[in-house]
Design a protein around this motif. Structure first.
Motif, short mmCIF file in Angstrom:
data_model
loop_
_atom_site.label_atom_id
_atom_site.label_comp_id
_atom_site.label_asym_id
_atom_site.label_seq_id
_atom_site.Cartn_x
_atom_site.Cartn_y
_atom_site.Cartn_z
N SER A 10 0.83 -1.21 0.00
CA SER A 10 0.00 0.00 0.00
C SER A 10 0.86 1.25 0.00
O SER A 10 1.96 1.25 0.55
CB SER A 10 -0.90 0.02 1.24
OG SER A 10 -1.77 -1.09 1.25
N ALA A 11 0.34 2.29 -0.62
CA ALA A 11 1.03 3.57 -0.65
C ALA A 11 0.01 4.69 -0.78
O ALA A 11 -1.11 4.47 -1.22
CB ALA A 11 2.02 3.63 -1.81
N GLN A 12 0.43 5.86 -0.37
CA GLN A 12 -0.37 7.05 -0.58
C GLN A 12 -0.15 7.55 -2.00
O GLN A 12 0.88 7.29 -2.62
CB GLN A 12 0.04 8.14 0.41
CG GLN A 12 -0.20 7.80 1.86
CD GLN A 12 -1.63 8.06 2.28
OE1 GLN A 12 -2.36 8.80 1.61
NE2 GLN A 12 -2.05 7.45 3.38
N GLY A 15 3.25 8.51 -3.75
CA GLY A 15 4.31 7.69 -3.18
C GLY A 15 4.90 6.73 -4.19
O GLY A 15 4.61 6.80 -5.39
N SER A 16 5.72 5.81 -3.68
CA SER A 16 6.45 4.87 -4.53
C SER A 16 6.36 3.46 -3.98
O SER A 16 6.24 3.25 -2.76
CB SER A 16 7.92 5.27 -4.63
OG SER A 16 8.09 6.55 -5.20
N LEU A 17 6.40 2.53 -4.88
CA LEU A 17 6.51 1.11 -4.55
C LEU A 17 7.39 0.45 -5.60
O LEU A 17 7.55 0.96 -6.71
CB LEU A 17 5.14 0.44 -4.54
CG LEU A 17 4.18 0.78 -3.40
CD1 LEU A 17 2.79 0.20 -3.68
CD2 LEU A 17 4.70 0.27 -2.07
N ASN A 82 6.75 5.19 -9.27
CA ASN A 82 6.79 6.48 -8.59
C ASN A 82 5.55 7.30 -8.92
O ASN A 82 4.82 6.98 -9.87
CB ASN A 82 8.04 7.25 -8.99
CG ASN A 82 9.32 6.55 -8.61
OD1 ASN A 82 9.38 5.83 -7.62
ND2 ASN A 82 10.36 6.76 -9.40
N THR A 89 -4.06 1.26 -8.62
CA THR A 89 -4.48 0.16 -7.77
C THR A 89 -4.89 -1.05 -8.59
O THR A 89 -5.59 -0.91 -9.59
CB THR A 89 -5.65 0.60 -6.88
OG1 THR A 89 -5.18 1.60 -5.96
CG2 THR A 89 -6.23 -0.56 -6.09
N VAL A 110 -1.34 -4.14 -5.31
CA VAL A 110 -0.89 -2.77 -5.10
C VAL A 110 -2.12 -1.91 -4.83
O VAL A 110 -3.06 -1.91 -5.62
CB VAL A 110 -0.13 -2.23 -6.34
CG1 VAL A 110 0.12 -0.74 -6.21
CG2 VAL A 110 1.18 -2.99 -6.52
N VAL A 112 -3.27 2.01 -3.84
CA VAL A 112 -2.87 3.40 -3.73
C VAL A 112 -4.07 4.19 -3.24
O VAL A 112 -5.12 4.21 -3.89
CB VAL A 112 -2.37 3.96 -5.06
CG1 VAL A 112 -1.89 5.40 -4.87
CG2 VAL A 112 -1.25 3.09 -5.63
#
Length: 114
Positions: A10-12, A15-17, A82, A89, A110, A112
Motif C-alpha cells: 500500500s502507498a499514498q 508515493g512509490s513502490l 513512482n 491500484t 498494489v 494506492v
C-alpha cells in the motif's frame, strides 16, 4: 517456468513502490519480461515490458512514472513505481513472453490511496 513476484503493498498517492519478479526453470535464449495489472472489475492490462537487450515499452498511463529494468544473469525484472495514483491500484502480474507462449506469476496487490 516459474515466476515469483515480490513487493507491492500500500502507498499514498504520490508515493512509490517497487515490484520484483524472479524467473526459474526452463531458460530461453531471449524473451520479454514485464508486468500487467488488473483493477477490480476490469480486464487485465499491459503495464510495461523489457526485452533481452533492454528495449522497454510502457503503457501511456505509466510513462514517466514507472521504470522497468532487468538482470539477465539473475532472470529478474523490477518495476519501480513512482508518483503513484489511485488508478494504479490493482493486482500486478509478472509476465514472461517467449515467441510461442506467455508465462504468468501469481499476482501481487498494489493499493494506492488518495
Amino acid at each position: 517456468v516459474q515466476l515469483q513476484a515480490f513487493g507491492g503493498g500500500s502507498a499514498q498517492a504520490g508515493g512509490s513502490l517497487r515490484l520484483s519478479c524472479a524467473a526459474s526453470g526452463r531458460t530461453f535464449s531471449s524473451y520479454y519480461m514485464g508486468w500487467f495489472r488488473q483493477a477490480p472489475g476490469k480486464v487485465r492490462e499491459f503495464v510495461a515490458t523489457i526485452g533481452w537487450t533492454g528495449t522497454t515499452y510502457y503503457a501511456d498511463s505509466v510513462k514517466g512514472r514507472f521504470t522497468i529494468a532487468r538482470d539477465n544473469a539473475k532472470n529478474t525484472v523490477r518495476l519501480q513505481m513512482n508518483s503513484l495514483k489511485p488508478e494504479d491500484t490493482g493486482v500486478y502480474f509478472c509476465n514472461l513472453r517467449t515467441a510461442i507462449k506467455d508465462y504468468w506469476g501469481q499476482g501481487t496487490l498494489v493499493t494506492v490511496s488518495s
